[in-house]
Write a protein that holds these residues in place. Structure first.
Motif, PDB file in Angstrom:
ATOM      1  N   ILE A 258       0.810  -1.208   0.002  1.00 56.95           N
ATOM      2  CA  ILE A 258      -0.066  -0.125  -0.135  1.00 56.95           C
ATOM      3  C   ILE A 258       0.703   1.320   0.042  1.00 56.95           C
ATOM      4  O   ILE A 258       0.207   2.384   0.044  1.00 56.95           O
ATOM      5  CB  ILE A 258      -1.110   0.093   1.177  1.00 56.95           C
ATOM      6  N   ALA A 259       2.223   1.178  -0.128  1.00 51.98           N
ATOM      7  CA  ALA A 259       3.203   2.187   0.136  1.00 51.98           C
ATOM      8  C   ALA A 259       3.385   2.910  -1.139  1.00 51.98           C
ATOM      9  O   ALA A 259       3.730   2.069  -2.391  1.00 51.98           O
ATOM     10  CB  ALA A 259       4.328   1.962   0.731  1.00 51.98           C
ATOM     11  N   PRO A 260       3.220   4.204  -1.433  1.00 48.70           N
ATOM     12  CA  PRO A 260       3.485   4.721  -2.556  1.00 48.70           C
ATOM     13  C   PRO A 260       4.807   5.674  -2.744  1.00 48.70           C
ATOM     14  O   PRO A 260       5.516   5.836  -1.639  1.00 48.70           O
ATOM     15  CB  PRO A 260       2.362   6.021  -2.791  1.00 48.70           C
ATOM     16  N   ALA A 261       5.150   6.031  -3.739  1.00 47.51           N
ATOM     17  CA  ALA A 261       6.570   6.953  -3.711  1.00 47.51           C
ATOM     18  C   ALA A 261       6.605   7.917  -5.019  1.00 47.51           C
ATOM     19  O   ALA A 261       5.849   7.433  -6.096  1.00 47.51           O
ATOM     20  CB  ALA A 261       7.674   6.021  -3.911  1.00 47.51           C
ATOM     21  N   ALA A 262       7.321   8.875  -4.798  1.00 46.81           N
ATOM     22  CA  ALA A 262       7.344   9.724  -6.056  1.00 46.81           C
ATOM     23  C   ALA A 262       8.888  10.248  -6.207  1.00 46.81           C
ATOM     24  O   ALA A 262       9.550  10.527  -5.304  1.00 46.81           O
ATOM     25  CB  ALA A 262       6.526  10.980  -5.917  1.00 46.81           C
ATOM     26  N   ASN A 263       9.364  10.383  -7.470  1.00 46.93           N
ATOM     27  CA  ASN A 263      10.840  10.822  -7.707  1.00 46.93           C
ATOM     28  C   ASN A 263      10.514  12.117  -8.421  1.00 46.93           C
ATOM     29  O   ASN A 263       9.707  12.239  -9.479  1.00 46.93           O
ATOM     30  CB  ASN A 263      11.560   9.672  -8.530  1.00 46.93           C
ATOM     31  N   ILE A 264      11.040  13.234  -7.587  1.00 52.44           N
ATOM     32  CA  ILE A 264      10.771  14.643  -8.289  1.00 52.44           C
ATOM     33  C   ILE A 264      11.887  15.286  -8.906  1.00 52.44           C
ATOM     34  O   ILE A 264      12.837  15.352  -8.258  1.00 52.44           O
ATOM     35  CB  ILE A 264       9.944  15.483  -6.966  1.00 52.44           C
ATOM     36  N   ASN A 265      11.751  15.994  -9.995  1.00 51.73           N
ATOM     37  CA  ASN A 265      12.479  16.553 -10.576  1.00 51.73           C
ATOM     38  C   ASN A 265      12.052  18.196 -10.386  1.00 51.73           C
ATOM     39  O   ASN A 265      11.183  18.537 -10.687  1.00 51.73           O
ATOM     40  CB  ASN A 265      12.582  16.413 -12.283  1.00 51.73           C
ATOM     41  N   VAL A 266      12.866  19.062  -9.808  1.00 46.71           N
ATOM     42  CA  VAL A 266      12.695  20.263  -9.117  1.00 46.71           C
ATOM     43  C   VAL A 266      12.643  21.151 -10.214  1.00 46.71           C
ATOM     44  O   VAL A 266      12.296  22.523  -9.926  1.00 46.71           O
ATOM     45  CB  VAL A 266      13.178  20.363  -7.745  1.00 46.71           C
ATOM     46  N   ASN A 267      13.541  21.002 -11.073  1.00 48.94           N
ATOM     47  CA  ASN A 267      14.090  22.205 -12.145  1.00 48.94           C
ATOM     48  C   ASN A 267      13.176  22.232 -13.288  1.00 48.94           C
ATOM     49  O   ASN A 267      13.411  23.053 -14.017  1.00 48.94           O
ATOM     50  CB  ASN A 267      15.548  22.203 -12.352  1.00 48.94           C
ATOM     51  N   GLY A 268      12.262  21.475 -13.524  1.00 48.76           N
ATOM     52  CA  GLY A 268      11.385  21.368 -14.774  1.00 48.76           C
ATOM     53  C   GLY A 268      11.932  21.066 -15.999  1.00 48.76           C
ATOM     54  O   GLY A 268      11.277  21.021 -17.144  1.00 48.76           O
ATOM     55  N   LYS A 269      13.221  20.558 -16.019  1.00 48.39           N
ATOM     56  CA  LYS A 269      13.873  20.043 -17.152  1.00 48.39           C
ATOM     57  C   LYS A 269      13.454  18.706 -17.668  1.00 48.39           C
ATOM     58  O   LYS A 269      13.074  18.581 -18.894  1.00 48.39           O
ATOM     59  CB  LYS A 269      15.210  20.190 -17.164  1.00 48.39           C
ATOM     60  N   TYR A 270      12.868  17.971 -16.835  1.00 50.16           N
ATOM     61  CA  TYR A 270      12.632  16.504 -17.182  1.00 50.16           C
ATOM     62  C   TYR A 270      11.355  16.262 -16.393  1.00 50.16           C
ATOM     63  O   TYR A 270      11.008  16.657 -15.422  1.00 50.16           O
ATOM     64  CB  TYR A 270      13.625  15.578 -16.879  1.00 50.16           C
ATOM     65  N   PRO A 271      10.637  14.912 -16.835  1.00 45.43           N
ATOM     66  CA  PRO A 271       9.415  14.564 -16.056  1.00 45.43           C
ATOM     67  C   PRO A 271       9.838  14.093 -14.656  1.00 45.43           C
ATOM     68  O   PRO A 271      11.195  13.160 -14.574  1.00 45.43           O
ATOM     69  CB  PRO A 271       8.783  13.588 -16.823  1.00 45.43           C
ATOM     70  N   SER A 272       8.990  14.046 -13.916  1.00 46.52           N
ATOM     71  CA  SER A 272       9.007  13.359 -12.474  1.00 46.52           C
ATOM     72  C   SER A 272       8.439  11.973 -12.763  1.00 46.52           C
ATOM     73  O   SER A 272       7.893  11.522 -13.808  1.00 46.52           O
ATOM     74  CB  SER A 272       8.347  14.159 -11.362  1.00 46.52           C
TER      75      SER A 272
END
Length: 353
Positions: A258-272
């Motif tokens: 049931i555990a989720p996760a996100a890998n975030i790109n913070v500069n907007g150059k690439y998709p998360s």
């Protein structure tokens, strides 16, 4: 109308079962909302693809993914076919690193209806911000000599830029929650990197006088996740420490499924990239009992990333009600199938129209 173009990579094992389920939920949610639409493009990159092509993705795979608004990943790995270090570094970690997904987010909370292994979980609701680009998981090092003289060297890399970026992200997130940030450290045992981490944490904290802070050594913090998780809000840690804490977070919820996760790109150059914590679970593949909640909650995190936070809360509220009413897969003590849980989520979303 907002249109979000999503690269879908079901990957290995149960990824092929839970990704379609979560996609269906998102499509229904978009229909109900009326102001947005999801366009999914599926990519068949997995361990079978590796056996056929000698790589986990095509040479131009990253260029192919770059224009998408986000990547929706299921699971990576089938060690019976491909060693884990090849499958992970060839797909998951390759995307994380080269798309500069420098922040990993993993929430954990108590769901009524899901039995936690804790005797008294006390409605914990926390989120771990994990530095996702360097730290202990750098590829710098090597092995020399052989036999009893063999030496393996693994270097941790902590830049001020990367460390401050993760810590500041945690403080900004805490401002939207309960204004409390805990730093995971080990400066009493790791001589260089952790005192450095502590210094950066203290420097950043000065910019957030209205946010309560504390610093805990990772061994004690891991224990506190078990004994008093309800006292935490946002926890920030290095790549390794964040990885360890988030697995504990999944465990105290009752299941990694049931555990989720996100890998975030913070500069907007690439998709998360959005992926559940669970692995490919080869022991239950094809049985129709994989828990879809991790992937659906991951979809909620993707909605948040797109600025659709209200819609994300609607989805999470429905998930909580479904679990509370006993629609549970076997990993959390129930008898429902993947389809039955997914169909119930969809039915309750439609009932909210």
């Amino acid at each position: 109308m907002k249109v979000f173009n999503i690269a879908s990579i079901p990957g290995d094992g149960i990824g092929k079962e839970v990704v379609p389920a979560a996609k269906h939920v998102l499509e229904v949610l978009a229909e109900i909302h009326g102001g947005l639409r999801f366009e999914f493009t599926d990519f068949p990159w997995d361990c079978h693809y590796y056996l056929e092509n000698g790589s986990m993705m095509p040479e131009d795979g990253l260029e192919t993914l770059k224009p998408y608004d986000a990547i929706f990943l299921g699971a990576v790995g089938n060690k019976k076919l491909v060693p884990d270090h090849i499958s992970l570094w060839g797909l998951l970690i390759k995307i994380r690193r080269e798309f500069e997904q420098v922040i990993n987010l993993r929430p954990a909370k108590m769901f009524h209806g899901v039995k936690s292994p804790l005797a008294n979980p006390k409605d914990f609701d926390l989120i771990v911000v994990r530095e996702n680009s360097e730290g202990e998981y750098s590829s710098i090092g090597g092995r020399i000599y052989q036999g009893e003289d063999e030496i393996a060297i693994q270097n941790g890399v902590f830049s001020r830029k990367g460390t401050e970026r993760a810590i500041r992200f945690a403080f900004e997130l805490a401002k939207k929650r309960n204004r409390h940030v805990t730093s995971a450290t080990k400066s009493n045992g790791i001589y260089h990197s952790m005192p450095f981490w502590d210094e950066v944490f203290e420097d950043v904290a000065k910019d957030y006088p209205n946010v309560k802070t504390e610093s805990q050594h990772i061994d004690a913090l891991a224990a506190f996740f078990v004994t008093r998780p309800e006292q935490f809000d946002v926890i920030v840690g290095s790549n390794l420490f964040g990885d360890i804490l988030t697995d504990i977070g999944a465990a105290i919820m009752g299941s990694v499924g049931i555990a989720p996760a996100a890998n975030i790109n913070v500069n907007g150059k690439y998709p998360s990239m959005f992926e559940p914590v669970h692995g490919s679970a080869p022991d239950i593949v094809g049985q129709g009992i994989a828990n879809p909640i991790g992937q659906i909650w991951t979809a909620k995190m993707m909605l948040d990333h797109f600025g659709e936070e209200e819609l994300g809360e609607v989805l999470l509220d429905v998930v909580e009600s479904v679990l509370k009413d006993g629609f549970l897969t076997p990993d959390v003590g129930g008898q429902s199938t993947t389809k039955e849980v997914t169909d119930e989520v969809i039915a309750r979303l439609q009932a909210k129209q």
